[in-house]
Every structure is written in structure tokens, then in C-alpha cells.
Enzyme design. Structure first.
Site, PDB file in Angstrom:
ATOM      1  N   CYS A 106     -12.134 -38.649   5.594  1.00  0.00           N
ATOM      2  CA  CYS A 106     -12.733 -37.312   5.747  1.00  0.00           C
ATOM      3  C   CYS A 106     -11.618 -36.293   5.907  1.00  0.00           C
ATOM      4  CB  CYS A 106     -13.670 -37.253   6.953  1.00  0.00           C
ATOM      5  SG  CYS A 106     -14.485 -35.633   7.088  1.00  0.00           S
ATOM      6  N   CYS A 108     -12.127 -33.111   6.695  1.00  0.00           N
ATOM      7  CA  CYS A 108     -12.577 -31.936   7.450  1.00  0.00           C
ATOM      8  C   CYS A 108     -11.670 -31.684   8.651  1.00  0.00           C
ATOM      9  CB  CYS A 108     -14.043 -32.075   7.860  1.00  0.00           C
ATOM     10  SG  CYS A 108     -14.324 -32.783   9.487  1.00  0.00           S
ATOM     11  N   CYS A 111     -12.685 -33.950  12.317  1.00  0.00           N
ATOM     12  CA  CYS A 111     -12.519 -35.381  12.577  1.00  0.00           C
ATOM     13  C   CYS A 111     -11.087 -35.691  13.010  1.00  0.00           C
ATOM     14  CB  CYS A 111     -12.868 -36.183  11.323  1.00  0.00           C
ATOM     15  SG  CYS A 111     -14.640 -36.262  11.017  1.00  0.00           S
TER      16      CYS A 111
HETATM   17  N1  LIG Z   1     -14.869 -27.373   5.848  1.00  0.00           N
HETATM   18  C1  LIG Z   1     -15.272 -27.701   7.186  1.00  0.00           C
HETATM   19  C2  LIG Z   1     -16.226 -28.881   7.065  1.00  0.00           C
HETATM   20  C3  LIG Z   1     -16.709 -29.340   8.446  1.00  0.00           C
HETATM   21  C4  LIG Z   1     -17.850 -30.329   8.286  1.00  0.00           C
HETATM   22  O1  LIG Z   1     -18.965 -29.946   7.797  1.00  0.00           O
HETATM   23  N2  LIG Z   1     -17.580 -31.580   8.664  1.00  0.00           N
HETATM   24  C5  LIG Z   1     -18.602 -32.565   8.432  1.00  0.00           C
HETATM   25  C6  LIG Z   1     -17.911 -33.907   8.221  1.00  0.00           C
HETATM   26  S1  LIG Z   1     -17.360 -34.681   9.677  1.00  0.00           S
HETATM   27  C7  LIG Z   1     -19.599 -32.627   9.534  1.00  0.00           C
HETATM   28  O2  LIG Z   1     -20.477 -33.447   9.510  1.00  0.00           O
HETATM   29  N3  LIG Z   1     -19.517 -31.779  10.509  1.00  0.00           N
HETATM   30  C8  LIG Z   1     -20.454 -31.772  11.620  1.00  0.00           C
HETATM   31  C9  LIG Z   1     -19.708 -31.679  12.911  1.00  0.00           C
HETATM   32  O3  LIG Z   1     -18.494 -31.757  12.854  1.00  0.00           O
HETATM   33  O4  LIG Z   1     -20.328 -31.588  13.980  1.00  0.00           O
HETATM   34  C10 LIG Z   1     -14.078 -28.066   8.048  1.00  0.00           C
HETATM   35  O5  LIG Z   1     -13.134 -28.601   7.518  1.00  0.00           O
HETATM   36  O6  LIG Z   1     -14.111 -27.796   9.264  1.00  0.00           O
HETATM   37 ZN   LIG Z   2     -15.081 -34.993   9.158  1.00  0.00          ZN
END
Ligand SMILES: N[C@@H](CCC(=O)N[C@@H](CS)C(=O)NCC(=O)O)C(=O)O
Ligand SMILES: [Zn+2]
Length: 249
Positions: A106, A108, A111
């Protein structure tokens, strides 16, 4: 992020897992690769060199230590194990009584990633298959406003698990980083999610094609959200909730 009930979703997850596993290729290139001015991937640097200079996103890049030198397949019969934070003493420990599913890279920003890695590796287990078995008093929620409540060690910052408490397609599944375990047999990464998100974190957009190419070399598809089976599961949950699809039996 990821309520169908776990009872409903869990068999589905395993079906998807089995289908994805056949896509893992063998004979992967040994790498630590260089994303630089040239569009070619260089394998001339050691992992140590790469990790030591990977602070600049457009220089030396480690996708993740579990990816950089090729993927080691997991075991279908692996029963789970213990994951510990990175504290040298009194680590927080969680115990999983099953293997992870949908393990994936991932990109993002939320994480947890090991030092120097561009991507996290994260998978899911049913929440009733996870328990905190040592030093749980060191856990804190990173961002209470997030969908996924990520429990991290207050001392070393490592995320131990992420849990969803609100109504959500993936309610009932906890998010974990199997690399925090010393045991072998955890499901190998199946795909790469939120790849373009690394750009938000400073990665050169001109080099993102090389990252995608590297994932493909490893046999992993890349997505800018989740994999189609997971997106389909989310959409089906939403369709049932809004009455456009029949309620689950
Ligand atoms: N582009 C954003 C995407 C964040 C995102 O949507 N992460 C997903 C993958 S882990 C998710 O489920 N987020 C929900 C959360 O983090 O609570 C970033 O990088 O912060
Ligand atoms: Zn993530």
C-alpha cells in the site's frame, strides 16, 4: 477502510486469495533499484546502499524489503503467529490465529512502512482472530478520525493493527503487517494498492512508471485504489445498503 459481516466476506476473501496466488511469477530479478535520470532500472547497488540513501524519493528507492529481492511465497497451511513492535525491550505483541488475506503493498500515507520503504505491506484478518498478548498498555490510536483506527506503539511508532469500528464494507477485518513476525509462511503480497499516493508524499511523478514496472516484474498488478475484487466487494456492500441489490441471505 475496508459491514458485510466477516462471516459473509471471509470465504470470499479466500477465493480471491487463491485466484491471485496463481499470478505470482517465479524467477524474479534481484533488486534494489535505482530510479534516476535514466528510465532504466539499475541493479548495481546493494540493498544496504539503497536503504542508506533512500531518503530522497527520486533517488534510491526501496519498494519494501519484502519486495526488493523478490517475493517469497507463503504457505497455504500457515496457522498464524505473533507480531511484535520494534522496541528492543518490552515489545507490544499481538497474536493472530490465522494467516493474513489480501496481503498487499500500500502506497498510502497512512499505513505504516519500515524505514526507507516507499510502500507498506498490509493484510487483513478477522478481528476475532487477533488478540493483544503483551504490553498492550503501550498502544495508542494514531488518528481517531480515520476509518481505520491504527494502534501504534507509543515508544517506537510501529503500527500493530488497524481496526474499523464504524459501519463499513470491511467492518470485522483488522489490518496487520505480517513482517512484524519472525515466523515464515505468511501470505505473500498479492497486488499493489494506492500506488499513485506515493506522489502525494513527495515521490517524483515522472518516475512512477518505473515503480509500476517494477511491481509488474514482481508479478504484482498495480492499482490506485484497491484491487478489483475488493472494490467489487465494497460496491456490492454499498448496493445492498442502498437497496439497489437484494439484501444478503
Ligand atoms: N491518497 C491518500 C489515500 C488514503 C487512503 O484512502 N488509504 C486507504 C488505504 S489504507 C484507506 O483505506 N484509508 C482509510 C484509513 O486510513 O482510515 C493518502 O495517501 O493518504
Ligand atoms: Zn494504506
Amino acid at each position: 477502510m475496508f459491514g458485510v459481516s466477516v462471516v459473509e466476506l471471509w470465504p470470499f476473501l479466500f477465493d480471491v486469495l487463491a485466484a491471485c496466488m496463481v499470478t505470482i511469477k517465479t524467477g524474479l530479478l534481484p533488486v534494489c533499484f535505482h530510479v534516476g535520470a535514466s528510465s532504466s532500472l539499475s541493479t548495481s547497488l546493494t540493498c544496504e546502499q539503497q536503504l542508506s540513501t533512500s531518503t530522497s524519493p527520486d533517488r534510491m528507492v526501496s519498494l519494501h524489503p519484502l519486495l526488493d529481492n523478490g517475493i517469497t511465497p507463503g504457505s497455504d497451511s500457515f496457522p498464524g503467529g505473533t507480531l511484535k513492535c520494534l522496541c528492543p525491550s518490552s515489545p507490544v505483541e499481538i497474536t493472530l490465529t490465522t494467516n493474513v488475506a489480501h496481503n498487499h503493498a500500500c502506497g498510502c500515507s497512512k499505513c505504516w512502512k519500515p524505514a526507507g520503504a516507499l510502500f507498506s505491506i498490509v493484510g487483513v484478518v478477522p478481528r476475532d482472530e487477533l488478540s493483544v498478548t503483551a504490553n498492550g498498555d503501550k498502544l495508542t490510536i494514531v488518528d481517531e478520525s480515520a476509518v481505520i483506527q491504527r494502534y501504534a506503539c507509543k515508544e517506537c511508532g510501529t503500527h500493530l493493527y488497524g481496526r474499523i469500528e464504524k459501519e463499513h464494507p470491511f467492518y470485522g477485518l483488522d489490518f496487520v503487517h505480517a513482517e512484524l513476525s519472525e515466523e515464515e509462511g505468511w501470505q505473500e503480497p498479492q497486488f499493489a494498492a494506492f500506488v499513485s499516493s506515493v506522489i502525494e508524499q513527495g515521490f517524483d511523478p515522472a518516475k512512477i512508471g518505473e515503480v509500476r514496472a517494477r511491481f509488474r516484474e514482481l508479478g504484482l498488478e498495480t492499482y490506485d485504489s484497491l484491487s478489483p475484487p475488493l472494490m467489487d466487494a465494497i460496491a456490492a456492500w454499498t448496493g445492498r445498503k442502498n437497496g439497489k441489490l437484494p439484501a444478503a441471505a
